[in-house]
Design a protein around this motif. Sequence first.
Motif, PDB file in Angstrom:
ATOM      1  N   LEU A  79       1.046  -1.270  -0.365  1.00  0.00           N
ATOM      2  CA  LEU A  79       0.309   0.050   0.618  1.00  0.00           C
ATOM      3  C   LEU A  79       0.638   1.607   0.509  1.00  0.00           C
ATOM      4  O   LEU A  79       0.889   2.319  -0.624  1.00  0.00           O
ATOM      5  CB  LEU A  79      -0.675  -0.408   1.372  1.00  0.00           C
ATOM      6  CG  LEU A  79      -1.902  -0.981   0.798  1.00  0.00           C
ATOM      7  CD1 LEU A  79      -2.423  -1.143   2.062  1.00  0.00           C
ATOM      8  CD2 LEU A  79      -2.849  -0.669   0.031  1.00  0.00           C
ATOM      9  N   PRO A  80       1.772   1.563   0.544  1.00  0.00           N
ATOM     10  CA  PRO A  80       2.750   2.684   0.578  1.00  0.00           C
ATOM     11  C   PRO A  80       4.025   2.581  -0.452  1.00  0.00           C
ATOM     12  O   PRO A  80       4.086   3.858  -1.110  1.00  0.00           O
ATOM     13  CB  PRO A  80       3.406   2.209   2.509  1.00  0.00           C
ATOM     14  CG  PRO A  80       3.845   1.615   2.812  1.00  0.00           C
ATOM     15  CD  PRO A  80       2.735   0.776   1.682  1.00  0.00           C
ATOM     16  N   HIS A  81       4.266   1.531  -0.809  1.00  0.00           N
ATOM     17  CA  HIS A  81       5.392   1.454  -1.821  1.00  0.00           C
ATOM     18  C   HIS A  81       5.062   0.733  -2.772  1.00  0.00           C
ATOM     19  O   HIS A  81       5.976   1.046  -4.218  1.00  0.00           O
ATOM     20  CB  HIS A  81       6.768   1.164  -1.322  1.00  0.00           C
ATOM     21  CG  HIS A  81       7.156   1.390   0.466  1.00  0.00           C
ATOM     22  ND1 HIS A  81       7.095   2.604  -0.123  1.00  0.00           N
ATOM     23  CD2 HIS A  81       6.967   0.915   0.529  1.00  0.00           C
ATOM     24  CE1 HIS A  81       7.946   2.989   1.751  1.00  0.00           C
ATOM     25  NE2 HIS A  81       7.236   1.690   1.986  1.00  0.00           N
ATOM     26  N   GLY A  82       3.570  -0.114  -3.725  1.00  0.00           N
ATOM     27  CA  GLY A  82       3.543  -0.939  -4.649  1.00  0.00           C
ATOM     28  C   GLY A  82       2.997   0.356  -5.822  1.00  0.00           C
ATOM     29  O   GLY A  82       2.332   1.332  -5.248  1.00  0.00           O
ATOM     30  N   THR A  83       3.057  -1.011  -6.785  1.00  0.00           N
ATOM     31  CA  THR A  83       2.757   0.397  -8.072  1.00  0.00           C
ATOM     32  C   THR A  83       0.929  -0.229  -7.982  1.00  0.00           C
ATOM     33  O   THR A  83       0.363  -1.593  -7.907  1.00  0.00           O
ATOM     34  CB  THR A  83       2.840  -0.121  -9.270  1.00  0.00           C
ATOM     35  OG1 THR A  83       2.730  -1.636  -9.785  1.00  0.00           O
ATOM     36  CG2 THR A  83       4.482   0.792  -9.019  1.00  0.00           C
ATOM     37  N   LYS A  84       0.377  -0.036  -8.867  1.00  0.00           N
ATOM     38  CA  LYS A  84      -0.690  -0.025  -9.224  1.00  0.00           C
ATOM     39  C   LYS A  84      -1.097  -1.641 -10.050  1.00  0.00           C
ATOM     40  O   LYS A  84      -1.799  -1.991  -9.613  1.00  0.00           O
ATOM     41  CB  LYS A  84      -1.593   0.860 -10.471  1.00  0.00           C
ATOM     42  CG  LYS A  84      -3.403   0.420 -10.522  1.00  0.00           C
ATOM     43  CD  LYS A  84      -3.892   0.777 -11.753  1.00  0.00           C
ATOM     44  CE  LYS A  84      -5.112   1.236 -12.027  1.00  0.00           C
ATOM     45  NZ  LYS A  84      -5.740   1.599 -12.720  1.00  0.00           N
ATOM     46  N   GLU A  85      -0.429  -1.551 -10.792  1.00  0.00           N
ATOM     47  CA  GLU A  85      -0.204  -2.656 -11.217  1.00  0.00           C
ATOM     48  C   GLU A  85       0.414  -4.026 -10.082  1.00  0.00           C
ATOM     49  O   GLU A  85      -0.080  -5.597  -9.625  1.00  0.00           O
ATOM     50  CB  GLU A  85       1.016  -3.282 -12.619  1.00  0.00           C
ATOM     51  CG  GLU A  85       0.828  -2.615 -13.551  1.00  0.00           C
ATOM     52  CD  GLU A  85       0.814  -1.237 -13.491  1.00  0.00           C
ATOM     53  OE1 GLU A  85       1.880  -0.458 -12.474  1.00  0.00           O
ATOM     54  OE2 GLU A  85       0.149  -0.261 -14.127  1.00  0.00           O
ATOM     55  N   ASP A  86       1.016  -3.911  -8.782  1.00  0.00           N
ATOM     56  CA  ASP A  86       0.940  -4.731  -7.151  1.00  0.00           C
ATOM     57  C   ASP A  86      -0.077  -4.666  -7.438  1.00  0.00           C
ATOM     58  O   ASP A  86       0.278  -5.694  -6.693  1.00  0.00           O
ATOM     59  CB  ASP A  86       2.317  -3.540  -7.571  1.00  0.00           C
ATOM     60  CG  ASP A  86       3.768  -4.094  -7.625  1.00  0.00           C
ATOM     61  OD1 ASP A  86       3.990  -4.475  -7.938  1.00  0.00           O
ATOM     62  OD2 ASP A  86       4.604  -2.354  -6.858  1.00  0.00           O
ATOM     63  N   ILE A  87      -0.751  -4.088  -6.909  1.00  0.00           N
ATOM     64  CA  ILE A  87      -1.503  -4.122  -6.097  1.00  0.00           C
ATOM     65  C   ILE A  87      -2.291  -4.686  -7.059  1.00  0.00           C
ATOM     66  O   ILE A  87      -3.207  -5.895  -6.037  1.00  0.00           O
ATOM     67  CB  ILE A  87      -2.738  -2.492  -6.177  1.00  0.00           C
ATOM     68  CG1 ILE A  87      -1.627  -1.141  -5.276  1.00  0.00           C
ATOM     69  CG2 ILE A  87      -4.027  -2.162  -5.169  1.00  0.00           C
ATOM     70  CD1 ILE A  87      -1.561  -1.965  -4.084  1.00  0.00           C
ATOM     71  N   VAL A  88      -2.935  -4.437  -8.538  1.00  0.00           N
ATOM     72  CA  VAL A  88      -3.980  -5.708  -8.558  1.00  0.00           C
ATOM     73  C   VAL A  88      -3.825  -7.039  -8.574  1.00  0.00           C
ATOM     74  O   VAL A  88      -4.418  -8.220  -8.253  1.00  0.00           O
ATOM     75  CB  VAL A  88      -3.583  -5.578 -10.296  1.00  0.00           C
ATOM     76  CG1 VAL A  88      -4.357  -6.169 -11.282  1.00  0.00           C
ATOM     77  CG2 VAL A  88      -5.295  -3.935 -10.618  1.00  0.00           C
TER      78      VAL A  88
END
Length: 343
Positions: free
Chosen positions: A288-297
């Motif tokens: 949540l603090p360091h990931g990209t949108k793709e990481d979250i998906v």
Amino acid sequence: MTSRELVKATLEFRNVKDRAPRQLWTLPWAEIYDKENYDNLIKRYHWDIGYPETVYHESSSVESGNSTEIGEYTDAWGCVFENVHRGIIGQVKKPLIPAEDEGWEDTSRVVFPEHWLSFDVEQVNQSCAKSECFLLSGATPRPFEQLQFIRGTENLYIDLMLQPNGFIDFMDKMHEFYCRLLTKWAQTDVDALSFMDDWGAQQSLLINPAIWRDIFKPMYRDYINIAHRHGKKIFMHSDGYTLDIIPDLIELGLDAFNTQIFCMKPEKLAPFKGKITFWGEICRQQLLPHGTKEDIVRAVTSVYQNLWENGGCIAQCEYGPGAKVENVDTVYQTWDRLTGNRF
């Protein structure tokens, strides 16, 4: 379905066509340091889980200060927290029962918050009747954590090994209080009870699982049985690595568990699919603090693939220190896409 119906269907693995229920956890940090984004996020979604309005006829004799402001805060048990960061909770530096009291002979400085039992049942029921949300009780027993606040973590670990009579007697009194509190809440119209304790470090349980099973599992069995006897669901929160005790919680009949899935990895939790509902979450340490949108998906998709079975997952995460609002938003967008935004 209403939010209440949606959550119940998800908990019972019969949500075959609607989206995953949504809940957002926040710390005051979000409103203090990122208020505009926080307000926009709150308005963007319909949130399905909440709490009833609650009025107490009595107040604490010792509680003072603000738990998330810089300075000292005294909780309802008399434990004094020192906080150096605004927007989050501080730490207890001086336990009420000091290390030298090895037998727990003097517990006179500990205050049992009996005023928590003074809430207005009729007012709670009226609040439940007005809401379409799935409502959790306004009480959250936390025996392990509260014992740490009262005794200090290191001292408590020693007590759990040696189990002096005074310590056992105090725990029995604390447990009896929590059971009375949960029983009163179970007699209201809320949909579920809840309890919590942070049990996990990053890669293991904080104590030997055998000690957990000996001391704390029976307490949790009582909490869960109180809820189910009154026709309520019951939710639990625990931070950290909790893989060792999840089978025990399933055995006890826990309905929903909020734990740090990414400390354990979703694929390691896959054997529990369809046996318990995972009440969130998405990694708030890194993603949540360091990931990209793709990481979250990818993260949400992994939770869905490993743990969703006509329910069994609640779309929940925490908007806390350092979290990017766009990542929090992507969590809910992805859950909607995967489970069908039909509500």
